[in-house]
Design a protein around this motif. Structure first.
Motif, mmCIF file in Angstrom:
data_model
loop_
_atom_site.group_PDB
_atom_site.id
_atom_site.type_symbol
_atom_site.label_atom_id
_atom_site.label_comp_id
_atom_site.label_asym_id
_atom_site.label_seq_id
_atom_site.Cartn_x
_atom_site.Cartn_y
_atom_site.Cartn_z
ATOM 1 N N VAL A 22 0.835 -1.193 0.000
ATOM 2 C CA VAL A 22 0.000 0.000 0.000
ATOM 3 C C VAL A 22 0.874 1.247 0.000
ATOM 4 N N SER A 23 1.990 1.174 0.711
ATOM 5 C CA SER A 23 2.973 2.252 0.782
ATOM 6 C C SER A 23 4.322 1.584 1.049
ATOM 7 N N PRO A 24 5.412 2.328 1.122
ATOM 8 C CA PRO A 24 6.706 1.684 1.377
ATOM 9 C C PRO A 24 6.762 0.865 2.676
ATOM 10 N N THR A 25 5.913 1.187 3.655
ATOM 11 C CA THR A 25 5.963 0.449 4.924
ATOM 12 C C THR A 25 4.645 -0.213 5.310
ATOM 13 N N VAL A 26 3.623 -0.184 4.452
ATOM 14 C CA VAL A 26 2.323 -0.782 4.772
ATOM 15 C C VAL A 26 1.972 -1.810 3.703
ATOM 16 N N LYS A 27 1.563 -3.002 4.167
ATOM 17 C CA LYS A 27 1.170 -4.075 3.247
ATOM 18 C C LYS A 27 -0.121 -4.707 3.729
ATOM 19 N N ILE A 28 -0.932 -5.151 2.778
ATOM 20 C CA ILE A 28 -2.159 -5.895 3.067
ATOM 21 C C ILE A 28 -1.930 -7.330 2.620
ATOM 22 N N ASN A 29 -2.302 -8.277 3.485
ATOM 23 C CA ASN A 29 -2.086 -9.689 3.213
ATOM 24 C C ASN A 29 -3.379 -10.484 3.387
ATOM 25 N N PRO A 30 -4.171 -10.678 2.319
ATOM 26 C CA PRO A 30 -5.303 -11.603 2.425
ATOM 27 C C PRO A 30 -4.777 -13.038 2.355
ATOM 28 N N GLU A 51 -4.811 -9.272 6.730
ATOM 29 C CA GLU A 51 -3.956 -8.552 7.683
ATOM 30 C C GLU A 51 -3.565 -7.201 7.092
ATOM 31 N N LEU A 52 -3.403 -6.230 7.957
ATOM 32 C CA LEU A 52 -2.825 -4.934 7.620
ATOM 33 C C LEU A 52 -1.573 -4.809 8.471
ATOM 34 N N ASN A 53 -0.406 -4.838 7.829
ATOM 35 C CA ASN A 53 0.867 -4.844 8.543
ATOM 36 C C ASN A 53 1.679 -3.591 8.240
ATOM 37 N N VAL A 54 2.289 -3.040 9.286
ATOM 38 C CA VAL A 54 3.172 -1.884 9.158
ATOM 39 C C VAL A 54 4.595 -2.370 9.385
ATOM 40 N N TYR A 55 5.456 -2.163 8.387
ATOM 41 C CA TYR A 55 6.834 -2.646 8.403
ATOM 42 C C TYR A 55 7.788 -1.544 8.834
ATOM 43 N N VAL A 63 4.479 -5.154 12.569
ATOM 44 C CA VAL A 63 3.375 -5.413 13.490
ATOM 45 C C VAL A 63 2.103 -5.128 12.710
ATOM 46 N N GLY A 64 1.009 -5.769 13.115
ATOM 47 C CA GLY A 64 -0.220 -5.544 12.380
ATOM 48 C C GLY A 64 -1.459 -6.034 13.089
ATOM 49 N N VAL A 65 -2.580 -5.801 12.429
ATOM 50 C CA VAL A 65 -3.887 -6.242 12.902
ATOM 51 C C VAL A 65 -4.580 -6.959 11.758
ATOM 52 N N GLY A 66 -5.598 -7.742 12.097
ATOM 53 C CA GLY A 66 -6.312 -8.465 11.065
ATOM 54 C C GLY A 66 -7.739 -8.780 11.470
ATOM 55 N N ALA A 67 -8.505 -9.250 10.491
ATOM 56 C CA ALA A 67 -9.875 -9.698 10.700
ATOM 57 C C ALA A 67 -10.111 -10.888 9.788
ATOM 58 N N GLY A 68 -10.982 -11.787 10.226
ATOM 59 C CA GLY A 68 -11.231 -12.956 9.400
ATOM 60 C C GLY A 68 -12.435 -13.750 9.828
ATOM 61 N N SER A 79 -16.885 -18.347 13.284
ATOM 62 C CA SER A 79 -16.730 -17.160 14.111
ATOM 63 C C SER A 79 -15.925 -16.096 13.381
ATOM 64 N N PRO A 80 -16.379 -14.846 13.455
ATOM 65 C CA PRO A 80 -15.512 -13.758 13.023
ATOM 66 C C PRO A 80 -14.341 -13.649 13.999
ATOM 67 N N THR A 81 -13.183 -13.236 13.515
ATOM 68 C CA THR A 81 -12.009 -13.115 14.374
ATOM 69 C C THR A 81 -11.358 -11.743 14.207
ATOM 70 N N LEU A 82 -10.679 -11.329 15.256
ATOM 71 C CA LEU A 82 -9.800 -10.167 15.228
ATOM 72 C C LEU A 82 -8.427 -10.649 15.657
ATOM 73 N N SER A 83 -7.382 -10.129 15.037
ATOM 74 C CA SER A 83 -6.044 -10.635 15.352
ATOM 75 C C SER A 83 -5.025 -9.513 15.445
ATOM 76 N N VAL A 84 -3.930 -9.844 16.100
ATOM 77 C CA VAL A 84 -2.724 -9.013 16.113
ATOM 78 C C VAL A 84 -1.575 -9.934 15.739
ATOM 79 N N GLN A 85 -0.552 -9.383 15.081
ATOM 80 C CA GLN A 85 0.580 -10.199 14.670
ATOM 81 C C GLN A 85 1.844 -9.364 14.613
ATOM 82 N N PHE A 86 2.957 -10.078 14.623
ATOM 83 C CA PHE A 86 4.260 -9.440 14.469
ATOM 84 C C PHE A 86 5.147 -10.375 13.692
ATOM 85 N N GLY A 87 6.208 -9.841 13.111
ATOM 86 C CA GLY A 87 7.181 -10.657 12.405
ATOM 87 C C GLY A 87 8.555 -10.023 12.461
#
Length: 130
Positions: A22-30, A51-55, A63-68, A79-87
């Motif tokens: 999306v930008s140099p530091t933002v990525k979307i990961n379906p 996921e929406l991740n900020v690099y 780090v990022g957040v997600g929904a699924g 169930s709908p889910t909300l998530s947080v993640q890091f890498g």
């Protein structure tokens, strides 16, 4: 006395999907995936999420957040889910493929009234192919 059923079983999962910058530091990961249940294989779950991740500027961590939607293989457990993640990057090559160590945590939105029993954490590897 009543006895509640627990689905807290050891899982191994695999999740596949594209990465969109999306930008140099933002990525979307379906992604879509499967979580194999080692205790009772008939409880193996299918899921999809985004996921929406900020690099970091050097792309070595995020780090990022997600929904699924979790477990659309079992209509009673959807169930709908909300998530947080890091890498954190562990390896890269000359073609800019990367291997990240990742951690994820998710909550099941339709079970928020009993959140102490309805969450999931897992860790693993994310391989980004270029």
């Amino acid at each position: 006395n009543s006895v509640d059923t627990s689905l807290c079983s050891p899982l191994a999962g695999i999740k596949l999907g594209p990465e969109f910058r999306v930008s140099p530091t933002v990525k979307i990961n379906p992604a879509a995936g499967v979580a194999i249940n080692f205790e009772k294989t008939s409880n193996t779950a299918l899921f999809a999420e985004v996921e929406l991740n900020v690099y970091s500027e050097n792309q070595k961590g995020y780090v990022g957040v997600g929904a699924g939607i979790w477990d659309f293989a079992h209509t009673d457990w959807i169930s709908p889910t909300l998530s947080v993640q890091f890498g954190r990057e562990m390896w890269n090559d000359t073609k800019h493929s990367k291997l990240y160590f990742v951690g994820e945590g998710r909550v099941f939105v339709n079970k928020m009234s009993d959140i102490s029993n309805n969450y999931q954490f897992w860790a693993g590897l994310r391989w980004v192919l270029r």
